[in-house]
Design an enzyme around this catalytic site. Sequence first.
Site, PDB file in Angstrom:
ATOM      1  CG  HIS A  58      -1.972  -0.989   1.252  1.00  0.00           C
ATOM      2  ND1 HIS A  58      -3.075  -0.877   2.068  1.00  0.00           N
ATOM      3  CD2 HIS A  58      -2.145  -2.138   0.551  1.00  0.00           C
ATOM      4  CE1 HIS A  58      -3.886  -1.894   1.866  1.00  0.00           C
ATOM      5  NE2 HIS A  58      -3.336  -2.686   0.950  1.00  0.00           N
ATOM      6  CD  GLU A  60      -2.031   4.173   3.241  1.00  0.00           C
ATOM      7  OE1 GLU A  60      -1.761   3.544   2.182  1.00  0.00           O
ATOM      8  OE2 GLU A  60      -3.160   4.193   3.747  1.00  0.00           O
ATOM      9  CB  CYS A  88      -6.566  -0.461   5.305  1.00  0.00           C
ATOM     10  SG  CYS A  88      -4.841  -1.008   5.191  1.00  0.00           S
ATOM     11  CB  CYS A  91      -2.062   1.661   6.251  1.00  0.00           C
ATOM     12  SG  CYS A  91      -1.662   0.846   4.685  1.00  0.00           S
TER      13      CYS A  91
END
Length: 159
Positions: A58, A60, A88, A91
């Site tokens: 992801h 992040e 999410c 993260c």
Amino acid sequence: MSLDQIDIDQHYMQRAYELAMQAAAADEVPVGALILHQQQIIAAAHNSRETLKDPTAHAEMLAITQAASAIGDWRLEDTTLYVTLEPCVMCAGAILQSRIPRVVYGATDPKGGATDSLYQLLQDQRLNHRSQVTQGVLAEQCGNILTDFFSAKRALGKK
């Protein structure tokens, strides 16, 4: 929050949005993230799960790894994370573990958001670290790129 801070947040969210556009161009879910330290961008990434064949890739997560390398420490104190979509659970956990004190995001994620929508992990008093959260910066723009991306995928009959 001062007008200057709002302008700063919008500026850096626009930069994160540009990263999201790069993700879309690479056929990745269009999410971009950057990390600021002492008024300098020390990390910038976009979702790369398809490219890297890595479920943890992801925006992040990639930005946090870059920032830790740039600082030379896992503690990312005195930083701000800008991300185009509400983080999410994975993260949010990484944000807490890396001690990022401030998170600014664009669009909410009603199906997976862990900072405001479904959970409020970054402000949970039971945890040993918390982050200040600023939500909704360039929210419409950040949400539209995701909506357009997934609409195009559905039109092609793809997941």
